[in-house]
Motif scaffolding. Structure first.
Motif, PDB file in Angstrom:
ATOM      1  N   GLU A  83     -88.411 -43.938  44.661  1.00  0.00           N
ATOM      2  CA  GLU A  83     -87.408 -43.065  44.060  1.00  0.00           C
ATOM      3  C   GLU A  83     -86.003 -43.663  44.016  1.00  0.00           C
ATOM      4  N   GLY A  84     -85.575 -44.316  45.078  1.00  0.00           N
ATOM      5  CA  GLY A  84     -84.209 -44.818  45.139  1.00  0.00           C
ATOM      6  C   GLY A  84     -83.944 -45.981  44.201  1.00  0.00           C
ATOM      7  N   THR A  85     -84.957 -46.756  43.869  1.00  0.00           N
ATOM      8  CA  THR A  85     -84.751 -47.959  43.066  1.00  0.00           C
ATOM      9  C   THR A  85     -85.370 -47.867  41.682  1.00  0.00           C
ATOM     10  N   GLY A  86     -86.334 -46.984  41.512  1.00  0.00           N
ATOM     11  CA  GLY A  86     -87.040 -46.911  40.241  1.00  0.00           C
ATOM     12  C   GLY A  86     -88.036 -48.042  40.053  1.00  0.00           C
ATOM     13  N   ILE A  87     -88.362 -48.754  41.111  1.00  0.00           N
ATOM     14  CA  ILE A  87     -89.303 -49.878  41.021  1.00  0.00           C
ATOM     15  C   ILE A  87     -90.731 -49.344  41.018  1.00  0.00           C
ATOM     16  N   ASP A  88     -91.520 -49.799  40.085  1.00  0.00           N
ATOM     17  CA  ASP A  88     -92.923 -49.402  40.003  1.00  0.00           C
ATOM     18  C   ASP A  88     -93.754 -50.424  40.779  1.00  0.00           C
ATOM     19  N   TYR A  89     -93.937 -50.182  42.069  1.00  0.00           N
ATOM     20  CA  TYR A  89     -94.664 -51.107  42.921  1.00  0.00           C
ATOM     21  C   TYR A  89     -96.149 -51.182  42.581  1.00  0.00           C
ATOM     22  N   GLN A  90     -96.635 -50.262  41.791  1.00  0.00           N
ATOM     23  CA  GLN A  90     -98.036 -50.310  41.371  1.00  0.00           C
ATOM     24  C   GLN A  90     -98.304 -51.591  40.581  1.00  0.00           C
ATOM     25  N   LEU A  91     -97.295 -52.092  39.879  1.00  0.00           N
ATOM     26  CA  LEU A  91     -97.442 -53.345  39.132  1.00  0.00           C
ATOM     27  C   LEU A  91     -97.747 -54.504  40.079  1.00  0.00           C
ATOM     28  N   TYR A  92     -97.139 -54.499  41.246  1.00  0.00           N
ATOM     29  CA  TYR A  92     -97.426 -55.529  42.253  1.00  0.00           C
ATOM     30  C   TYR A  92     -98.818 -55.315  42.829  1.00  0.00           C
ATOM     31  N   ILE A  93     -99.125 -54.087  43.211  1.00  0.00           N
ATOM     32  CA  ILE A  93    -100.435 -53.790  43.788  1.00  0.00           C
ATOM     33  C   ILE A  93    -101.543 -54.198  42.830  1.00  0.00           C
ATOM     34  N   ASP A  94    -101.351 -53.937  41.545  1.00  0.00           N
ATOM     35  CA  ASP A  94    -102.358 -54.269  40.533  1.00  0.00           C
ATOM     36  C   ASP A  94    -102.388 -55.757  40.180  1.00  0.00           C
ATOM     37  N   GLY A  95    -101.474 -56.536  40.738  1.00  0.00           N
ATOM     38  CA  GLY A  95    -101.458 -57.977  40.483  1.00  0.00           C
ATOM     39  C   GLY A  95    -100.827 -58.359  39.161  1.00  0.00           C
ATOM     40  N   LYS A  96     -99.958 -57.503  38.628  1.00  0.00           N
ATOM     41  CA  LYS A  96     -99.349 -57.774  37.322  1.00  0.00           C
ATOM     42  C   LYS A  96     -97.968 -58.406  37.419  1.00  0.00           C
ATOM     43  N   LYS A  97     -97.215 -58.089  38.487  1.00  0.00           N
ATOM     44  CA  LYS A  97     -95.868 -58.637  38.659  1.00  0.00           C
ATOM     45  C   LYS A  97     -95.609 -58.902  40.131  1.00  0.00           C
ATOM     46  N   GLU A  98     -94.946 -60.007  40.398  1.00  0.00           N
ATOM     47  CA  GLU A  98     -94.585 -60.345  41.771  1.00  0.00           C
ATOM     48  C   GLU A  98     -93.462 -59.421  42.252  1.00  0.00           C
ATOM     49  N   LEU A  99     -93.409 -59.206  43.551  1.00  0.00           N
ATOM     50  CA  LEU A  99     -92.354 -58.380  44.143  1.00  0.00           C
ATOM     51  C   LEU A  99     -90.966 -58.915  43.812  1.00  0.00           C
ATOM     52  N   ARG A 100     -90.805 -60.227  43.866  1.00  0.00           N
ATOM     53  CA  ARG A 100     -89.485 -60.808  43.598  1.00  0.00           C
ATOM     54  C   ARG A 100     -89.015 -60.469  42.188  1.00  0.00           C
ATOM     55  N   ASP A 101     -89.956 -60.426  41.229  1.00  0.00           N
ATOM     56  CA  ASP A 101     -89.591 -60.091  39.856  1.00  0.00           C
ATOM     57  C   ASP A 101     -89.217 -58.618  39.731  1.00  0.00           C
ATOM     58  N   LEU A 102     -89.992 -57.754  40.378  1.00  0.00           N
ATOM     59  CA  LEU A 102     -89.684 -56.319  40.347  1.00  0.00           C
ATOM     60  C   LEU A 102     -88.327 -56.046  40.980  1.00  0.00           C
ATOM     61  N   ASN A 103     -88.059 -56.669  42.103  1.00  0.00           N
ATOM     62  CA  ASN A 103     -86.784 -56.466  42.784  1.00  0.00           C
ATOM     63  C   ASN A 103     -85.615 -57.031  41.982  1.00  0.00           C
ATOM     64  N   ALA A 104     -85.806 -58.171  41.358  1.00  0.00           N
ATOM     65  CA  ALA A 104     -84.747 -58.771  40.540  1.00  0.00           C
ATOM     66  C   ALA A 104     -84.416 -57.884  39.350  1.00  0.00           C
ATOM     67  N   GLU A 105     -85.432 -57.336  38.721  1.00  0.00           N
ATOM     68  CA  GLU A 105     -85.210 -56.457  37.575  1.00  0.00           C
ATOM     69  C   GLU A 105     -84.467 -55.195  37.998  1.00  0.00           C
ATOM     70  N   ALA A 106     -84.827 -54.651  39.149  1.00  0.00           N
ATOM     71  CA  ALA A 106     -84.155 -53.438  39.635  1.00  0.00           C
ATOM     72  C   ALA A 106     -82.703 -53.740  39.969  1.00  0.00           C
TER      73      ALA A 106
END
Length: 75
Positions: A33-56
């Motif tokens: 909720e605080g960041t709007g990051i969709d961590y499901q993309l990481y869990i599903d193997g679609k995006k690395e955490l570093r990419d999700l965090n950088a985008e946020a």
């Protein structure tokens, strides 16, 4: 510390990494909720955490990450 890259983890390990990181907030879903990051993309193997965090951090999601050359989508 063990690698958290998608290639080095199983789906179950990635899910546990997110659960451990978010704690009680895991129950609200994978979009933290605080960041709007969709961590499901990481869990599903679609995006690395570093990419999700950088985008946020930059305030946007990169539709075509292969076109991004320099942090925050700058070319």
């Amino acid at each position: 510390m063990k690698s958290i890259l998608i290639k080095d983890t199983t789906r179950e390990e990635r899910e546990q990494i997110i659960k451990d990181s978010l704690g009680d907030d895991w129950d609200v879903g994978c979009g933290y909720e605080g960041t709007g990051i969709d961590y499901q993309l990481y869990i599903d193997g679609k995006k690395e955490l570093r990419d999700l965090n950088a985008e946020a951090k930059c305030g946007f999601e990169v539709a075509h990450p292969e076109e991004r050359k320099n942090g925050c989508g700058l070319y």
